[in-house]
Design an enzyme around this catalytic site. Sequence first.
Site, PDB file in Angstrom:
ATOM      1  N   ARG A 235      -4.256   3.860  -1.543  1.00 53.98           N
ATOM      2  CA  ARG A 235      -4.230   2.912  -1.647  1.00 53.98           C
ATOM      3  C   ARG A 235      -3.772   1.720  -1.920  1.00 53.98           C
ATOM      4  NH1 ARG A 235      -4.325   5.429  -7.809  1.00 53.98           N
ATOM      5  NH2 ARG A 235      -4.275   7.734  -7.280  1.00 53.98           N
TER       6      ARG A 235
ATOM      7  N   HIS B 218       0.446  -1.473   0.119  1.00 50.66           N
ATOM      8  CA  HIS B 218      -0.128   0.116  -0.188  1.00 50.66           C
ATOM      9  C   HIS B 218       0.873   1.102   0.001  1.00 50.66           C
ATOM     10  CE1 HIS B 218       0.662   1.773   3.730  1.00 50.66           C
ATOM     11  NE2 HIS B 218       0.950   0.408   4.513  1.00 50.66           N
ATOM     12  N   CYS B 219       0.283   2.180  -0.840  1.00 47.34           N
ATOM     13  CA  CYS B 219       0.850   3.915  -0.683  1.00 47.34           C
ATOM     14  C   CYS B 219       0.649   4.834   0.069  1.00 47.34           C
ATOM     15  CB  CYS B 219       1.340   3.988  -1.710  1.00 47.34           C
ATOM     16  SG  CYS B 219      -0.408   4.447  -2.335  1.00 47.34           S
ATOM     17  N   ALA B 220       0.080   5.859   0.157  1.00 44.86           N
ATOM     18  CA  ALA B 220      -0.088   6.875   1.335  1.00 44.86           C
ATOM     19  C   ALA B 220      -2.038   5.951   1.417  1.00 44.86           C
ATOM     20  CB  ALA B 220      -0.024   8.046   0.923  1.00 44.86           C
TER      21      ALA B 220
END
Length: 619
Positions: free
Chosen positions: A29, A25-27
């Site tokens: 998503r 996961h990113c910030a």
Amino acid sequence: MDYSKTAAGVLEGVGGEENVNSLVHCATRLRFVLKDESKANTAAVKAVPGVVTVAQAGGQYQVVIGNDVPDVFAEIGKISKFGAGSDAAASEGPKGNLFNRFISMISAIFTPLLWALAGTGLLKAFLAAAVTFGWITTDNSTYAVLNALSDGLINFLPMALAFTAARYFKANEFTAFAIAAALLYPTITPLVGVEGLTFFGIPFTMVTYVSSVIPIIVIVWLQSHAEKFLYAKLPGAVRRFVTPMIVVLIAVPIVFVVIGPISAILSGALGNGIGWVFENAPWAGGAIMGGFWQVFVIFGLHWGLVPLFTLEYQTTGQILLIGPVFAAVLAQAAAVAGVWVRARNKNLKSLAAPATLSGFLAGITEPAIYGINLPLKRPFAFGIVGGVIGGAIIAMGGVFSTAFVVPSGLALPALFGNGNMVMLIIGLAAAIVIPFLLTAIVGFTEPEEDAAPAAPPAASGNDVVVLSPVDGTVVPLSETPDAAFAEGSLGDGVAIKPRSGAVYAPFDATVAAAFPTGHAIGLRHADGAEVLIHIGIDTVKLAGAHFDVKVTTGQEVKAGDLLVEFDGDAIERAGYDLTTPVIVTNGELYPALAGQASGPIAHGEPLFTAVSVESALAN
């Protein structure tokens, strides 16, 4: 948001755990690499509460959640081998072309560092602003301490990247850390720029590795291949300590002699190229960054630019690229603020309010873009116009940042005192005012006010609404791995795959049978419906192990009362399937079911209605 329900719904929608190659996961998503994207039900994923939208780009199936993505990611880890704390989060490398693989790699390596980098960068920005305004001087110990804790992570960035890159490439994390530590060792850094250096007669030029990115990522990738080779060739008695010795002995000189100088040349060329654009045509560089940044965000490709920020910082000590991005972010926030002011649709206004605050304060624009601006079209276009104009003006003022920050209103101090502040103010004002006024005055086509949802049909006769007794995912009773239940021999109903270890009363009832083994509970409604909740298949063989019954036969209970607790993990480790049938056992009085739920469900939500004989005959 119910994180567990969102996690279960998303995982089911992408085709289940068996269709997932990897997950990070990113910030904002969840970034899935799926085995077969055609098996994902995008409409179902978008319908899951808490999901903003779905984007398929960069070789990834990206589920946009927003600020709560770490919590949903953690819940996925509880119900699958993917998620927080799982080594399977990147179990298989991304597939596709080199560009897709690059975006996936950068996302996986930088994501764990993002908020720490942003937080310490923001602190550094505030410290720089305090110095600019004369609130603190640089010649005291307070400043020294604050500067160290705000600048330490970006200074020793290779050490942090060593860990995340090792996880991504499946290399030994501490061997990678040892390599990074050698690059930043106190006796090595003074050698930068010294002439006549050699390593066993091989001449080399020492370059700085402070805040560097390329050398450590490249060498950890090589380390991962070297370790696989050495582990296969060395005797088991010595390979665990001989492998890291050989890897470090070879890797560090390779960095000093080959990778470091080459990366310094590339970084310098890139930094000079960025500097040339912003010196000779700053309006063009600013307009491109301000206009296209949010387009990159839509496809999740903005991660490809993150290394450019760090490379520019390493080369020049400043980041020109990031100034126009402030305009891009604040412009979309201003556009959604215009929607908030103009909209008459209550649902639209209720969405626009938090999206505006999130965009302005935190720089998180996905809720604004996906939820409002992009569907309405004009606000998104107005935001791009504001980003282009504001970004061009900011770049023409030579505005830069001396810290890595997430562009947002709170991070503006990172720009204070760096460049022409008048141009910064004008650029930011343009980025905010233009899209806000265009959206508020020119307007957009509003969706029609949603009709009030129809009330669920009231139960007639002696119909009984049965609530879900557990948290989990509803599946047809026919999918139960037990013929007696699957064929309906014991009664009609549904089955639930639990995701927690508690069973609650599905209606006000009398406990008709509390099995001493704890594996099943029989309940009788006041109107006569009898329901059996059978926890798992063949779990009677556990003789009560891993079950804790909270009620007794004959006891009166209310809907939502706790009936049984069980240890699902222990039961599955013992080899039993946890699928839990919920069935009506007196079908002669309740011959049909209506309104069966499907998919993720939480306890207390309607599961089905047991239709009485009277209602069935009346219909």
